[in-house]
Design a protein around this motif. Structure first.
Motif, short mmCIF file in Angstrom:
data_model
loop_
_atom_site.label_atom_id
_atom_site.label_comp_id
_atom_site.label_asym_id
_atom_site.label_seq_id
_atom_site.Cartn_x
_atom_site.Cartn_y
_atom_site.Cartn_z
N UNK A 1 0.86 -1.18 0.00
CA UNK A 1 0.00 0.00 0.00
C UNK A 1 0.89 1.23 0.00
N UNK A 2 0.28 2.40 0.03
CA UNK A 2 1.04 3.60 -0.30
C UNK A 2 1.89 4.15 0.83
N UNK A 3 1.79 3.56 2.02
CA UNK A 3 2.59 4.06 3.12
C UNK A 3 4.08 4.06 2.84
N UNK A 4 4.55 3.00 2.22
CA UNK A 4 6.00 2.86 2.07
C UNK A 4 6.59 3.85 1.08
N UNK A 5 5.76 4.47 0.23
CA UNK A 5 6.32 5.37 -0.78
C UNK A 5 6.27 6.84 -0.35
N UNK A 6 5.98 7.09 0.92
CA UNK A 6 5.95 8.49 1.38
C UNK A 6 7.28 8.89 2.00
N UNK B 1 4.83 13.49 -1.83
CA UNK B 1 5.24 14.02 -0.53
C UNK B 1 6.07 12.99 0.25
N UNK B 2 6.79 13.48 1.25
CA UNK B 2 7.64 12.61 2.08
C UNK B 2 7.18 12.68 3.53
N UNK B 3 5.91 12.38 3.75
CA UNK B 3 5.35 12.54 5.09
C UNK B 3 6.05 11.67 6.13
N UNK B 4 6.57 10.52 5.71
CA UNK B 4 7.16 9.57 6.67
C UNK B 4 8.68 9.64 6.66
#
Ligand code: SF4
Length: 695
Positions: A303-308, A683-686
């Motif tokens: 899912x998209x978490x890892x690409x932030x 974006x680079x939220x993480x």
């Protein structure tokens, strides 16, 4: 016209609808209407991927729809920006003034007008149809809608050619499922149902995620890597598959490009090296590679978490190489799924009418950098200063990074801000005009999904509340006042819905007229899309090596790109701010939607952050204490939860709270930054270093 498919009682009507929220599941809804009032919203038990269950959030949709805070009349600002003080005005007064002010700006420089929108609804009709036409005709700045998924999309496209993958309904037949960068129970609930079925049938579930979220708790194994190190882990898995020859040589030979180069790169990543980078034991990496290389069918749900993070696209690229190496795509229940979006054929040009630009090429503003861009003066590089922002389907004050700059930008007295919304959000407090929009129960729409393969219709269940209007109607009325006479500005919502589904083989025979009656319809196409290769890449193969990327001056192979903010790349910063912060979604919110629904906010209680016992002890922080998390960009206030569910050296601050519903009027995005991902300009939220101190 609505469609009644059944009756519960003499006066109840059931309307077929679709969940509009930014979630892969796009559930089929049944809305019970009694005497013109929606009394319940439930999942359609007959829809295969909804199977009668909604998440907690949307099962409260009537509470949200009839919320006492619903905007029911147009409002005009009467206090300072940010004060949230408004007076009701008529639609004519509001629209006449907005149109006059837009005309004046457009006469000088239409690019000074900026639309700002994202996934408040994923519907084609109330999303970018009439709105896009309006801004194209105007010649306004274009918006790069990057805030969620573009890095992952770019990475996936490089390797397999598009947002395509295995059918979610097949996961129940998988024997090994890697849930990579996803808290599925929160963000992809209906996939989790299939994963549980697989588990009951003997499958092994492995969570790969920086924090021990609810999903990781229920998997057989949790690989708790550092944020932004997923590509290193993927390369170490490849290393092990190669040195132990757990490869499908026939699939590689027939359906891939660049194996020799990938092999050479992967051999530089023994598990010990990746273990150092990822912060996980080398033995765990070896075991995972052994399982992945010897189990069939094996599936990956990314899912998209890892690409932030800075290297988010390349992380997705590296992971996307794995299924082809082991021939996992041969199985219907093997391969990977990040998004199913490109299985659908939507008619974007008919909806959005880019031809209305009439040869003009306005500049493009990245929605991630709205904080900086609202504060920029006009220049030859940037183009004209932004003089008007029209915000719909989004709440940038809460969701855009480096929040204090966003707030300062929207606080500009010389900026015309118009907000279309259901509620007086953080952003709405800064509006000059606040226009009441209809909810999903009050308008027509049509939806594809990004987590399954069904088109869905959303029939209007009830009349608009108060004076609320659909986004389409608001832009229609504005278009008329601007003097736009093209026929497309008078199309009805039903006509627009019919345009959305392209006459394309990918859609089979699905049309709006059949869909609105049935509620949903599945795309044709094989469950295992790449069993025989046929990737929609330039070579027609799975591209480990990308000539297109090389020609663009980037790496031909996936690269390991560490975060902007970590000890390895920014040691001085890490010395001052040693804790990595990630801000995944709270279970009862969806981005910034639902935060104002009292019963859901009560479930989340208050903004909190997880901190590891070692980090808490080093800072004399006790469980339940109020703390500040801060860096050079700002400070947030949360309640500390001391927990081993996060790693040492990492905090987890669940989002996305409204700023004004948080203790000090800020939220996690006060301290995130505006730098962009390696590909896709996301974006680079993480990717964010902070320090935490007790209050
Ligand atoms: S938010 Fe997701 S899980 Fe919840 S109802 Fe909508 S589509 Fe279904």
């Amino acid at each position: 016209m609505t469609t009644a498919s059944a009756s519960d009682t003499y006066s109840d009507t059931i309307i077929r609808a679709a969940c509009p929220h930014d979630c892969p599941d796009t559930c089929a809804l049944l809305v019970t209407v009694r005497d013109g009032v929606a009394v319940s919203v439930r999942g359609d038990p007959d829809h295969p991927t909804t199977h009668g269950a909604l998440c907690t959030k949307v099962s409260r949709y009537t509470e949200r729809t009839y919320h006492p805070g619903r905007l029911l009349r147009p409002m005009r600002r009467i206090g300072p920006k940010g004060s949230g003080q408004f007076e009701p005005v008529s639609w004519d007064v509001a629209l006449d003034d907005i149109a006059a002010r837009l005309k004046a700006i457009a006469a000088r420089e239409p690019q000074a007008i900026l639309p700002y929108s994202y996934g408040g609804t994923l519907g084609f009709v109330q999303g970018e149809s009439m709105a896009a036409r309006f801004f194209h005709k105007l010649g306004a700045s274009l918006l790069d809608r990057t805030i969620c998924s573009t890095a992952g999309e770019a990475g996936l496209k490089t390797v397999i050619g598009g947002k395509l993958g295995l059918d979610v309904e097949q996961f129940e037949h998988s024997k090994l499922i890697l849930i990579w960068g996803s808290n599925s129970i929160t963000s992809n609930l209906h996939f989790w149902t299939y994963a549980q079925r697989a588990k009951r049938a003997g499958a092994r579930l492995v969570s790969i995620d920086p924090w021990r979220n609810d999903t990781a708790e229920k998997c057989h194994e949790h690989i708790q890597l550092r944020p932004g190190t997923d590509a290193a882990l993927a390369y170490a898995l490849m290393h092990e598959l190669i040195v132990h020859d757990r490869l499908d040589h026939d699939y590689i030979a027939q359906h891939t490009v660049g194996f020799d180069a990938l092999r050479e790169r992967a051999l530089q990543w023994p598990p010990e090296r990746a273990a150092e980078v990822c912060g996980v034991p080398a033995a765990q990496i070896r075991q995972l590679a052994r399982d992945y290389g010897t189990t069939r069918p094996a599936a990956i749900r990314m899912n998209y978490g890892l690409q932030r993070v800075r290297g988010g696209a390349n992380a997705v690229r590296a992971i996307a190489c794995l299924p082809a190496l082991v021939g996992a795509w041969r199985d219907a229940a093997g391969g990977l799924l990040l998004s199913s979006s490109n299985h659908f054929a939507a008619n974007g040009a008919a909806l959005e009418r880019p031809d209305l630009l009439a040869g003009r090429t306005p500049r493009t503003i990245n929605m991630v950098t709205i904080g900086d861009d609202l504060l920029r003066e006009g220049s030859s590089d940037f183009g004209p200063k932004i003089e008007a922002a029209i915000v719909y389907n989004s709440n940038p004050l809460a969701v855009a990074p480096e929040g204090d700059k966003v707030r300062q930008g929207f606080a500009r007295d010389d900026l015309l801000t118009v907000v279309l919304d259901h509620f007086q959000t953080d952003t709405a407090d800064y509006a000059d005009y606040l226009l009441p929009a209809t909810t999903q129960l009050e308008h027509v729409d049509v939806h594809k999904a990004y987590g399954h393969r069904y088109w869905l219709a959303n029939n209007a269940a009830i009349a608009p509340l108060g004076e609320a209007k659909p986004n389409t109607e608001i832009f229609r009325l504005l278009a008329a006042r601007m003097g736009f006479t093209d026929a497309c500005f008078t199309e009805t919502d039903e006509q627009i819905a019919a345009l959305a589904i392209a006459p394309d083989a990918r859609n089979g025979g699905i049309t709006w007229s059949t869909l609105r009656a049935s509620g949903w319809a599945k795309l044709p196409g094989p469950a295992a899309p790449f069993a025989q290769g046929g990737f929609p890449t330039p070579s027609g193969k799975c591209e480990f090596w990308s000539q297109r990327e090389l020609d663009a001056g980037r790496g031909a192979l996936p690269e390991v790109i560490l975060p902007y903010e970590c000890a390895a790349t920014a040691p001085d910063l890490a010395a001052r701010y040693p804790l990595a912060m990630i801000s995944p979604p709270a279970r009862n919110f969806l981005n910034s939607s639902f935060v104002n629904v009292d019963s859901l906010r009560a479930l989340e209680t208050e903004p909190s952050l997880l901190i590891h016992p070692e980090d808490a002890a080093a800072r004399s922080i006790t469980d339940g204490q109020m703390v500040s998390a801060f860096n050079d960009r700002g400070t947030i206030t949360c309640r500390a939860r001391v927990s081993k569910r996060t790693r040492a050296g990492q905090i987890v601050a669940l989002g996305i709270w409204w700023r004004k519903l948080s203790p000090t009027g800020t939220n996690v995005n006060q301290i995130t930054h505006q730098r962009l991902t390696d590909l896709g300009s996301g974006p680079c939220f993480y990717d964010c270093l902070v320090e935490v101190a007790p209050q």
